[in-house]
Scaffold this active site. Structure first.
Site, PDB file in Angstrom:
ATOM      1  N   ASN A  14       0.788  -1.069  -0.034  1.00 35.37           N
ATOM      2  CA  ASN A  14       0.119  -0.045  -0.044  1.00 35.37           C
ATOM      3  C   ASN A  14       0.700   1.283   0.096  1.00 35.37           C
ATOM      4  OD1 ASN A  14      -3.114  -0.753   0.084  1.00 35.37           O
ATOM      5  ND2 ASN A  14      -2.098  -2.181   1.282  1.00 35.37           N
ATOM      6  N   MET A  90       0.618  -1.919  12.538  1.00 36.23           N
ATOM      7  CA  MET A  90       0.087  -3.191  13.104  1.00 36.23           C
ATOM      8  C   MET A  90       0.186  -2.701  14.820  1.00 36.23           C
ATOM      9  SD  MET A  90      -1.243  -4.586  10.904  1.00 36.23           S
ATOM     10  CE  MET A  90      -1.941  -6.294  11.289  1.00 36.23           C
ATOM     11  N   ARG A  91      -0.116  -1.474  14.959  1.00 36.85           N
ATOM     12  CA  ARG A  91       0.027  -1.051  16.276  1.00 36.85           C
ATOM     13  C   ARG A  91      -1.189   0.080  16.417  1.00 36.85           C
ATOM     14  NH1 ARG A  91       4.299  -1.580  19.537  1.00 36.85           N
ATOM     15  NH2 ARG A  91       5.426  -3.014  18.031  1.00 36.85           N
ATOM     16  N   ASN A 107      -6.762   5.060   8.196  1.00 36.25           N
ATOM     17  CA  ASN A 107      -6.117   3.701   8.015  1.00 36.25           C
ATOM     18  C   ASN A 107      -7.204   2.783   7.074  1.00 36.25           C
ATOM     19  OD1 ASN A 107      -4.976   1.311   9.066  1.00 36.25           O
ATOM     20  ND2 ASN A 107      -6.715   0.737  10.045  1.00 36.25           N
ATOM     21  N   HIS A 109      -8.444  -1.279   6.364  1.00 34.82           N
ATOM     22  CA  HIS A 109      -8.606  -2.458   6.940  1.00 34.82           C
ATOM     23  C   HIS A 109      -9.140  -3.473   6.295  1.00 34.82           C
ATOM     24  CE1 HIS A 109      -9.010  -4.885  10.844  1.00 34.82           C
ATOM     25  NE2 HIS A 109     -10.367  -4.973  10.169  1.00 34.82           N
TER      26      HIS A 109
HETATM   27  C1  GAR Z   1      -3.042  -4.451   4.222  1.00 37.77           C
HETATM   28  O1  GAR Z   1      -3.750  -5.633   3.775  1.00 37.77           O
HETATM   29  C2  GAR Z   1      -3.882  -3.841   5.253  1.00 37.77           C
HETATM   30  O2  GAR Z   1      -5.378  -3.896   5.007  1.00 37.77           O
HETATM   31  C3  GAR Z   1      -3.511  -4.698   6.555  1.00 37.77           C
HETATM   32  O3  GAR Z   1      -2.182  -4.857   6.536  1.00 37.77           O
HETATM   33  C4  GAR Z   1      -1.889  -4.924   5.198  1.00 37.77           C
HETATM   34  C5  GAR Z   1      -0.643  -4.333   4.865  1.00 37.77           C
HETATM   35  O4  GAR Z   1      -0.124  -4.885   3.490  1.00 37.77           O
HETATM   36  N1  GAR Z   1      -4.000  -4.031   7.746  1.00 37.77           N
HETATM   37  C6  GAR Z   1      -4.622  -4.481   8.913  1.00 37.77           C
HETATM   38  O5  GAR Z   1      -4.697  -5.708   8.788  1.00 37.77           O
HETATM   39  C7  GAR Z   1      -4.869  -3.351  10.024  1.00 37.77           C
HETATM   40  N2  GAR Z   1      -5.538  -4.068  11.000  1.00 37.77           N
HETATM   41  P1  GAR Z   1       1.132  -4.100   2.807  1.00 37.77           P
HETATM   42  O6  GAR Z   1       2.151  -3.696   3.944  1.00 37.77           O
HETATM   43  O7  GAR Z   1       1.511  -4.715   1.704  1.00 37.77           O
HETATM   44  O8  GAR Z   1       0.457  -2.762   2.448  1.00 37.77           O
END
Ligand code: GAR
Length: 186
Positions: A14, A90-91, A107, A109
């Site tokens: 992302n 993740m914090r 954020n 999700h």
């Molecule tokens: C993403 O899929 C995001 O939605 C998730 O972490 C991933 C990070 O991917 N976030 C969560 O689960 C938040 N609770 P990336 O590092 O490839 O962007």
């Protein structure tokens, strides 16, 4: 030109989607800071590739959340950041960062909130047997994954492989995050 900070803990796909959209003009913005709480995470090399300054820290090196968040707020202020985009950070955001930037932190999700909050949303949704999955983008407040929803996109999946759901979901995330940031910056 608006200034973005992106926070990530892992792969950073992302982050890369946002940085690429800034680089090719789809977003009239610049990523001025990448914040990462996991030394060695793959997102750090991606920030280097895009010439984005990183602040990488180890939470254990600080007395507590307030201490490292003070450092983060100092950097965000110094760089004049308009919008903070959490992208797999993740914090839980604490009161120091919220106190300074609430309303300007969003954020992404991997579920249709308010269903399946937390760190294992996709795995939890697959285990539950849902057939419609999705992605949410929301403002960050003191409730975990609980702030006002800004955008959502759903997709159907009738199977039992979380990795497949992640793959489908991430393609959607990359588009939806860029579109949503563009709307918010207008
Ligand atoms: C993403 O899929 C995001 O939605 C998730 O972490 C991933 C990070 O991917 N976030 C969560 O689960 C938040 N609770 P990336 O590092 O490839 O962007």
């Amino acid at each position: 030109m608006k200034k973005l900070a992106v926070f990530a803990s892992g792969t950073g796909t992302n982050f890369e989607a946002i940085a690429a959209a800034c680089a090719d003009g789809r977003l009239e913005a610049e990523v001025v800071l990448m914040v990462c709480d996991v030394p060695g995470a793959a997102v750090i090399a991606k920030a280097e590739k895009y010439g984005v300054e990183s602040f990488v820290f180890r939470p254990k090196d600080y007395a507590g959340k307030a201490e490292y968040e003070k450092e983060i707020v100092r950097l965000l202020d110094a760089k004049g950041v308009d919008l903070v985009c959490l992208a797999g950070y993740m914090r839980i955001v604490g009161e120091t960062l919220l106190g300074a930037y609430e309303g300007r932190i969003i954020n992404i999700h991997p579920s249709l909130l308010p269903a399946f909050k937390g760190a294992h949303a996709v795995e939890d949704a697959v285990a539950y047997g849902v057939k419609v999955f999705g992605i949410s983008i929301h403002y960050v407040n003191s409730d975990l994954d609980g702030g006002k929803i800004i955008a959502q996109r759903a997709f159907e999946y009738d199977g039992s492989d979380p990795a497949e759901v992640h793959r489908i979901g991430q393609k959607i995330e990359h588009q939806l995050y860029v579109e949503t940031i563009a709307k918010l910056l207008k």
